[in-house]
Design a protein around this motif. Structure first.
Motif, PDB file in Angstrom:
ATOM      1  N   PHE A  33     142.910  94.617  21.841  1.00 31.30           N
ATOM      2  CA  PHE A  33     142.378  96.344  21.526  1.00 31.30           C
ATOM      3  C   PHE A  33     142.858  97.378  20.855  1.00 31.30           C
ATOM      4  O   PHE A  33     143.689  97.878  21.183  1.00 31.30           O
ATOM      5  N   ALA A  37     139.490  99.081  15.815  1.00 34.26           N
ATOM      6  CA  ALA A  37     138.429  98.264  16.567  1.00 34.26           C
ATOM      7  C   ALA A  37     137.192  99.525  18.212  1.00 34.26           C
ATOM      8  O   ALA A  37     136.155  99.534  17.509  1.00 34.26           O
ATOM      9  N   LEU A  38     137.880 100.196  18.508  1.00 31.36           N
ATOM     10  CA  LEU A  38     137.618 101.316  19.327  1.00 31.36           C
ATOM     11  C   LEU A  38     136.191 102.494  18.209  1.00 31.36           C
ATOM     12  O   LEU A  38     135.497 102.145  18.986  1.00 31.36           O
TER      13      LEU A  38
END
Length: 261
Positions: A33, A37-38
Motif C-alpha cells: 500500500f 494508493a492512500l
C-alpha cells in the motif's frame, strides 16, 4: 546549511510504500500500500461523502445539496450539448470521473505540510491518468461496437470522402483514433506535474534566499513567495480546467461512438 536547504523538485512524485515493501509479493508483483494508493482512497472517500451529503432530497435544498445538484446539472448539460438526449445515461460515469479528478487535483494542492502531512497528487502520474483514459476509451469502443457493430469502422472514413482517397484517409483517422487515450492521459499528467514542479522550484528559492541572508531574502525569497501565491491561485484554476477538459473530451469521444458521422 545551504546543502540542507536544497530541494529536489521530483521527490514529491516518488511513490513510496507506507508499510514497507517486504512480504508484499503476489504473483511476482509488489502490492504494498503506497502513498499514491492512500490518496486515491482519500479522494474516493471525499467524493463519496460529497455525493452522499447531497442526496437528502430536501424540498428547500441546502448549500451542500445545491452544490451537488449544480455539478450534476453541469455535467448533464455538457453531455446533452455534445451527445444529445442519449448522453443522459452517461451522467453517472462522467460526473464521477470529473469529480474524482477535480478532488484529486485540489487535495494535492492543500497546504497540509504545515501539520506534517504531505499530500500526493496522483494525477501527476501517467500510470493513473492513463488508466482513467483507457477506461473512457473502453466505453467508447464498447458503445461503438454494441450499437453499430462492424459499421463502427465507418468512423475512420468520413462521409463524402472520395473512394480514391480512402486508402490515405482511413489509416490517418485510425491512427488519430488510437492515439486518443494516450493524449487524453498525457494532457492531465503534464499539466499537473508541471505546476507542482514549478511550485517546488519556487519554494527552493524561498528557502535558499532565507538561508543566504537578509539581502537574498528580500531580493529573492520575497518575490518568489509572492510568485508562489500567484501560481497557487493559477493551479486551483488549472485543477478545475483539467478535470473539465478530461470530462469534455470523454463526452466528445462517446459522441463519436453514439452518433457516427
Amino acid at each position: 546549511m545551504a546543502a540542507e536547504a536544497k530541494v529536489d523538485p521530483m521527490h514529491q512524485f516518488t511513490i513510496e510504500p507506507l508499510a514497507g515493501s517486504q512480504n508484499w509479493e503476489l504473483a511476482g508483483y509488489n502490492i504494498a500500500f503506497t502513498n499514491s494508493a492512500l490518496w486515491m482512497l482519500i479522494t474516493t472517500v471525499v467524493l463519496f461523502a460529497f455525493v452522499l451529503g447531497g442526496m437528502k432530497r430536501e424540498l428547500v435544498p441546502g448549500r451542500w445539496q445545491m452544490t451537488v445538484e449544480t455539478f450534476t446539472g453541469f455535467i448533464d448539460q455538457m453531455l446533452e450539448a455534445n451527445i444529445g438526449k442519449a448522453g443522459r445515461k452517461y451522467v453517472p460515469y462522467v460526473f464521477s470521473l470529473f469529480m474524482f479528478i477535480l478532488f484529486a487535483n485540489l487535495l494535492g494542492l492543500m497546504p497540509l505540510g504545515v501539520v506534517g502531512l504531505h499530500p500526493f497528487t496522483f494525477t501527476s502520474h501517467f500510470t493513473v491518468t492513463g488508466v482513467l483514459a483507457i477506461m473512457s476509451f473502453s466505453i467508447v469502443l464498447a458503445v461503438g461496437f454494441i450499437k453499430h457493430g462492424l459499421h463502427f469502422f465507418s468512423l475512420f472514413l468520413p462521409h463524402g470522402t472520395p473512394w480514391w482517397m480512402a486508402p490515405v484517409i482511413a489509416p490517418i483517422e485510425f491512427i488519430s483514433f488510437m492515439v486518443r487515450p494516450f493524449s487524453l492521459g498525457l494532457r492531465l499528467f503534464v499539466a499537473m506535474m508541471a505546476g507542482h514542479v514549478l511550485l517546488e522550484v519556487l519554494s527552493s528559492f524561498v528557502i535558499s534566499g532565507g538561508n543566504a541572508g537578509p539581502l537574498f531574502a528580500v531580493g529573492i525569497g520575497i518575490p518568489s513567495m509572492v510568485l508562489m501565491i500567484g501560481i497557487c491561485a493559477l493551479e486551483l484554476l488549472v485543477a478545475g480546467i483539467q478535470a473539465y477538459v478530461f470530462a469534455l473530451l470523454t463526452a466528445l469521444y462517446i459522441n463519436d461512438a453514439e452518433n457516427l458521422h
